[in-house]
Write a protein that holds these residues in place. Structure first.
Motif, PDB file in Angstrom:
ATOM      1  N   MET A   1       8.683  -1.239  -8.988  1.00  0.00           N
ATOM      2  CA  MET A   1       7.408  -0.542  -8.768  1.00  0.00           C
ATOM      3  C   MET A   1       6.221  -1.460  -9.093  1.00  0.00           C
ATOM      4  SD  MET A   1       6.045   3.038 -10.343  1.00  0.00           S
ATOM      5  CE  MET A   1       4.360   3.582 -10.128  1.00  0.00           C
ATOM      6  N   LEU A   2       6.380  -2.296 -10.135  1.00  0.00           N
ATOM      7  CA  LEU A   2       5.295  -3.178 -10.523  1.00  0.00           C
ATOM      8  C   LEU A   2       4.921  -4.119  -9.390  1.00  0.00           C
ATOM      9  CD1 LEU A   2       3.374  -4.185 -12.689  1.00  0.00           C
ATOM     10  CD2 LEU A   2       5.192  -5.668 -13.543  1.00  0.00           C
ATOM     11  N   GLN A   3       5.912  -4.706  -8.728  1.00  0.00           N
ATOM     12  CA  GLN A   3       5.636  -5.606  -7.609  1.00  0.00           C
ATOM     13  C   GLN A   3       4.923  -4.860  -6.477  1.00  0.00           C
ATOM     14  OE1 GLN A   3       6.464  -9.026  -7.211  1.00  0.00           O
ATOM     15  NE2 GLN A   3       6.929  -9.047  -9.391  1.00  0.00           N
ATOM     16  N   THR A   4       5.311  -3.614  -6.246  1.00  0.00           N
ATOM     17  CA  THR A   4       4.666  -2.817  -5.197  1.00  0.00           C
ATOM     18  C   THR A   4       3.199  -2.579  -5.511  1.00  0.00           C
ATOM     19  OG1 THR A   4       6.741  -1.707  -4.640  1.00  0.00           O
ATOM     20  CG2 THR A   4       4.703  -0.609  -3.982  1.00  0.00           C
ATOM     21  N   LEU A   5       2.910  -2.228  -6.752  1.00  0.00           N
ATOM     22  CA  LEU A   5       1.526  -1.983  -7.152  1.00  0.00           C
ATOM     23  C   LEU A   5       0.662  -3.225  -6.969  1.00  0.00           C
ATOM     24  CD1 LEU A   5       2.125   0.094 -10.409  1.00  0.00           C
ATOM     25  CD2 LEU A   5       1.037   0.928  -8.325  1.00  0.00           C
ATOM     26  N   LEU A   6       1.188  -4.367  -7.368  1.00  0.00           N
ATOM     27  CA  LEU A   6       0.422  -5.599  -7.297  1.00  0.00           C
ATOM     28  C   LEU A   6       0.246  -6.099  -5.871  1.00  0.00           C
ATOM     29  CD1 LEU A   6       1.945  -7.515 -10.336  1.00  0.00           C
ATOM     30  CD2 LEU A   6      -0.284  -6.415 -10.219  1.00  0.00           C
ATOM     31  N   ALA A   7       1.145  -5.673  -4.982  1.00  0.00           N
ATOM     32  CA  ALA A   7       1.120  -6.168  -3.602  1.00  0.00           C
ATOM     33  C   ALA A   7       0.414  -5.228  -2.632  1.00  0.00           C
ATOM     34  CB  ALA A   7       2.552  -6.426  -3.125  1.00  0.00           C
ATOM     35  N   LEU A   8      -0.035  -4.067  -3.084  1.00  0.00           N
ATOM     36  CA  LEU A   8      -0.685  -3.133  -2.167  1.00  0.00           C
ATOM     37  C   LEU A   8      -1.915  -3.779  -1.541  1.00  0.00           C
ATOM     38  CD1 LEU A   8      -0.441   0.203  -4.189  1.00  0.00           C
ATOM     39  CD2 LEU A   8       0.683  -0.297  -2.009  1.00  0.00           C
ATOM     40  N   PRO A   9      -2.013  -3.792  -0.218  1.00  0.00           N
ATOM     41  CA  PRO A   9      -3.150  -4.445   0.437  1.00  0.00           C
ATOM     42  C   PRO A   9      -4.409  -3.581   0.381  1.00  0.00           C
ATOM     43  CG  PRO A   9      -1.698  -3.494   2.081  1.00  0.00           C
ATOM     44  CD  PRO A   9      -1.034  -3.264   0.753  1.00  0.00           C
ATOM     45  N   SER A  10      -5.542  -4.217   0.627  1.00  0.00           N
ATOM     46  CA  SER A  10      -6.817  -3.497   0.620  1.00  0.00           C
ATOM     47  C   SER A  10      -7.703  -4.012   1.737  1.00  0.00           C
ATOM     48  CB  SER A  10      -7.522  -3.664  -0.726  1.00  0.00           C
ATOM     49  OG  SER A  10      -7.865  -5.013  -0.953  1.00  0.00           O
ATOM     50  N   LEU A  11      -8.716  -3.217   2.081  1.00  0.00           N
ATOM     51  CA  LEU A  11      -9.657  -3.575   3.128  1.00  0.00           C
ATOM     52  C   LEU A  11     -11.076  -3.496   2.578  1.00  0.00           C
ATOM     53  CD1 LEU A  11      -7.289  -1.574   4.588  1.00  0.00           C
ATOM     54  CD2 LEU A  11      -8.512  -2.378   6.590  1.00  0.00           C
ATOM     55  N   VAL A  12     -11.972  -4.263   3.211  1.00  0.00           N
ATOM     56  CA  VAL A  12     -13.379  -4.214   2.874  1.00  0.00           C
ATOM     57  C   VAL A  12     -14.173  -4.332   4.168  1.00  0.00           C
ATOM     58  CG1 VAL A  12     -13.475  -6.712   2.470  1.00  0.00           C
ATOM     59  CG2 VAL A  12     -15.216  -5.235   1.449  1.00  0.00           C
ATOM     60  N   ALA A  13     -15.244  -3.556   4.290  1.00  0.00           N
ATOM     61  CA  ALA A  13     -16.063  -3.557   5.496  1.00  0.00           C
ATOM     62  C   ALA A  13     -17.050  -4.715   5.461  1.00  0.00           C
ATOM     63  CB  ALA A  13     -16.819  -2.236   5.612  1.00  0.00           C
ATOM     64  N   PHE A  14     -17.060  -5.514   6.539  1.00  0.00           N
ATOM     65  CA  PHE A  14     -18.027  -6.598   6.689  1.00  0.00           C
ATOM     66  C   PHE A  14     -19.186  -6.210   7.610  1.00  0.00           C
ATOM     67  CE2 PHE A  14     -14.483  -9.929   5.903  1.00  0.00           C
ATOM     68  CZ  PHE A  14     -14.777  -9.972   4.550  1.00  0.00           C
ATOM     69  N   ASP A  15     -18.864  -5.631   8.803  1.00  0.00           N
ATOM     70  CA  ASP A  15     -19.920  -5.401   9.779  1.00  0.00           C
ATOM     71  C   ASP A  15     -19.437  -4.414  10.843  1.00  0.00           C
ATOM     72  OD1 ASP A  15     -22.437  -5.689  10.853  1.00  0.00           O
ATOM     73  OD2 ASP A  15     -22.160  -7.749  11.536  1.00  0.00           O
ATOM     74  N   ILE A  16     -20.396  -3.907  11.641  1.00  0.00           N
ATOM     75  CA  ILE A  16     -20.109  -3.049  12.781  1.00  0.00           C
ATOM     76  C   ILE A  16     -21.045  -3.469  13.907  1.00  0.00           C
ATOM     77  CG2 ILE A  16     -21.657  -1.281  11.837  1.00  0.00           C
ATOM     78  CD1 ILE A  16     -19.979   0.829  13.328  1.00  0.00           C
ATOM     79  N   ASP A  17     -20.536  -3.528  15.147  1.00  0.00           N
ATOM     80  CA  ASP A  17     -21.391  -3.934  16.262  1.00  0.00           C
ATOM     81  C   ASP A  17     -21.859  -2.726  17.062  1.00  0.00           C
ATOM     82  OD1 ASP A  17     -19.332  -3.142  17.966  1.00  0.00           O
ATOM     83  OD2 ASP A  17     -18.959  -5.151  18.774  1.00  0.00           O
ATOM     84  N   GLY A  18     -22.624  -2.992  18.133  1.00  0.00           N
ATOM     85  CA  GLY A  18     -23.201  -1.914  18.918  1.00  0.00           C
ATOM     86  C   GLY A  18     -22.201  -1.086  19.683  1.00  0.00           C
ATOM     87  N   GLU A  19     -20.974  -1.583  19.838  1.00  0.00           N
ATOM     88  CA  GLU A  19     -19.927  -0.844  20.539  1.00  0.00           C
ATOM     89  C   GLU A  19     -19.025  -0.061  19.586  1.00  0.00           C
ATOM     90  OE1 GLU A  19     -19.952  -0.791  23.820  1.00  0.00           O
ATOM     91  OE2 GLU A  19     -21.681  -2.134  23.786  1.00  0.00           O
ATOM     92  N   GLY A  20     -19.332  -0.115  18.296  1.00  0.00           N
ATOM     93  CA  GLY A  20     -18.522   0.604  17.315  1.00  0.00           C
ATOM     94  C   GLY A  20     -17.339  -0.179  16.795  1.00  0.00           C
TER      95      GLY A  20
END
Length: 594
Positions: free
Chosen positions: A1-20
């Motif tokens: 379980m520890l390896q799973t917790l440490l490996a969970l991926p994440s996202l962060v928003a950088f930008d959005i364009d005029g087409e969505g």
């Protein structure tokens, strides 16, 4: 379980364009890269670097993307450009000089704005690069460390926020791009902390989040013609931050209440419209990572959301109708069972000041051991976001206490000023108050460790050095062992900024020596585990080496892990999966019942 917790991926928003379409940072490969999410939800991988991508922006009116990346965590940002019209986007150098720092500020039609310290390594300037001709224009070269830069819609002005005089303050000023003329909104010596800034669509004024003549951050409007500063949205009990929509119809307001950030839509004059429905108990604006991003037409806002029970993901919110589209990591493993939100407490300190604290308990109550995890900064805030280290420690059976000791942001100007300069050790005394409070919640005072990174690492070492009878063990990640050698050896631009907080080498050396754990190393008895990146530009590796060498000479248990491809923390999953399980095993052994 520890390896799973440490490996969970994440996202962060950088930008959005005029087409969505969305530009996201996603670390599914183990190192954060740029991905594009189509309006239909389709994914496209844009970069495959060995290094972490820091930021990315669309170039309006084109299918080009500007990407900021560094090497080995050295934070010397380099700018490259991607043309997305091709089948396989190729990353081409745009601004590359590995000797200096270059940070992406904004992409405008046909040009890019970035900051750099290449003039003298200390002072940052603002540069506009013409993408067609390659010509550079200096827009600002007045010196200082630039915290935020926001160009006006008509490109006539740039709002610059730079580190100011008093410890946590910032100075706001307007620079006229054609002449370089500077208009100060706040002076260098004002005690003002500033948050996000955004322009009105006609460039006649802007919105500033700041604690002007008040304890809490509020949203203010600044009028260029009159230089008048008027309150738009304020709350005496919470910090508020505002982001104006590009078309000027709406204002997004984030309210920070004890580390949780809720979002609401307002009219531009501050009148409320409606809250944005987000899962409770988390942050709709990640306090140290990503602000919300408006689309150019103001129809959507992109939010990076996180909570203690779910890693960061991205939400696209439609202003009309309030619909939300959630973008989560593809093929991510399921979240482990048993993750819970913390309970909130106030711990009375030595002088009666209440220290805000989040308490995370194992589902079964744990084994009585505790880990006090201290955030960095020092003026950051421990907030209600996903932290795999907390989840991992709880999974190991430890109760985790996460305080916002004095000096933390999020609780008003008075609170974040209580550790400045010669008050530094008062924040360490807050740790002793937390230790004294442990029996009231059923925890064993003889089985308590300290864990912290950066300034939190300093707090770990200070706790072990100045309170040697209280703590069983410590885990120090990229921490400061000596305030003197830290200031002497950190990057030149950071020395100028950090002396305001800690004290000046020329005038405050005696106190800096007094408050340095390295000078009290002979008092340290507790075993210590240290993690550091070889390329750290903020806290040099020498800070880790000198404390572990000193302890080794005395026969105190200590271990140092150094990662040659990391900087100020561990950005690469392979290194996190190597380092943190070792740190957890170290604590499990040190905090075991005897």
């Amino acid at each position: 379980m520890l390896q799973t917790l440490l490996a969970l991926p994440s996202l962060v928003a950088f930008d959005i364009d005029g087409e969505g379409r969305l530009l996201l940072g996603y670390d599914g490969s183990g190192v954060r890269q740029v991905h594009e999410i189509g309006a239909d939800g389709s994914w496209r991988t844009l970069t495959a670097l060995d290094e972490r991508v820091v930021n990315a922006k669309y170039v309006p009116g084109s299918r080009e993307v500007i990407v900021e990346h560094d090497t080995g965590g050295d934070e010397r940002g380099q700018l490259s450009i991607l043309d997305l019209d091709g089948d396989v986007p190729e990353l081409k150098p745009l601004v590359h000089d590995p000797a200096y720092f270059h940070h992406l500020i904004a992409a405008r039609p046909g040009r890019v704005l970035f900051t750099t310290n290449r003039r003298n390594e200390i002072d940052f300037g603002l540069i506009a690069l013409d993408l067609g001709s390659g010509l550079e224009t200096v827009l600002y070269d007045g010196g200082g460390y630039l915290i935020d830069v926001v160009p006006s819609p008509d490109d006539r002005w740039v709002l610059i926020t730079r580190a100011g005089g008093p410890a946590n303050s910032q100075q706001a000023m307007l620079v006229e791009t054609a002449t370089g003329r500077i208009t100060e909104i706040t002076s260098f010596d004002d005690q003002v902390c500033l948050g996000a800034s955004s322009w009105l669509p006609d460039s006649t004024g802007l919105l500033l989040s700041g604690d002007f003549d008040r304890d809490r951050l509020a949203v203010f409007r600044y009028d260029l013609a009159t230089a008048a500063l008027t309150s738009v949205v304020a709350d005496d009990a919470r910090d508020l931050t505002g982001w104006a929509s590009p078309e000027g119809d709406h204002l997004l307001v984030g309210a920070n209440e004890d580390g949780a950030v809720t979002l609401a839509l307002h009219h531009l004059d501050g009148r409320p419209i409606a809250p944005i429905e987000l899962p409770p108990g988390g942050c709709g604006a990640i306090l140290v990572d990503s602000n919300p991003v408006w689309s150019e037409d103001g129809n959507h806002v992109v939010i990076t959301y996180s909570s203690p029970v779910e890693p960061q993901y991205v939400i696209r919110y439609a202003v009309v109708g309030g619909d939300t589209f959630a973008v989560r990591a593809p093929d991510a493993p399921s979240l482990p069972a048993g993750l819970e939100h913390p309970t909130t407490h106030r711990v009375p300190s030595f002088d009666g000041e209440p220290v805000p604290l989040f308490l995370y308990r194992p589902v079964d109550g744990g084994d009585g051991s505790a880990v006090v995890l201290v955030h960095g900064g020092p003026e950051w805030q421990a907030s209600r976001i996903w932290n795999p280290l907390i989840a991992g420690l709880v999974e190991q059976g430890h109760t985790v206490l996460v305080p916002n000791v004095r000096g933390s942001s999020g609780y008003g100007k008075r609170w974040y000023s209580l550790d400045d300069r010669d008050l530094r050790l008062d924040s360490v005394r807050d740790l002793a108050a937390i230790h004294a409070w442990l029996p009231t919640i059923g925890l064993d005072q003889d089985r308590v460790a300290l864990w912290g990174g950066s300034y939190g690492g300093y707090m770990v070492l200070a706790g072990l050095a100045f309170q040697p009878k209280l703590w069983t063990a410590g885990v120090d990640i990229v921490g400061i062992a000596s305030l003197v050698t830290f200031l002497e050896n950190t990057s030149a631009y950071r020395r100028v900024m950090r002396e305001r907080e800690y004290g000046f080498l020329a005038t405050d050396r005696e106190f800096l020596e007094l408050a340095s754990p390295l000078n009290q190393v002979d008092a340290i008895e507790a075993p210590l585990f240290v993690i550091h990146g070889a390329n750290d530009p903020r806290v040099p590796l020498s800070e880790a080496s000198q404390i572990t060498d000193a302890l080794a000479r005395r026969g105190v248990i200590c271990q140092l892990l150094v990662y040659p491809d990391e900087g100020h923390g561990l950005a690469k999953r392979k290194n996190r999966l190597d380092a943190y399980p070792q740190a957890f095993a170290f604590l499990k052994d040190q905090l075991a019942q005897r």
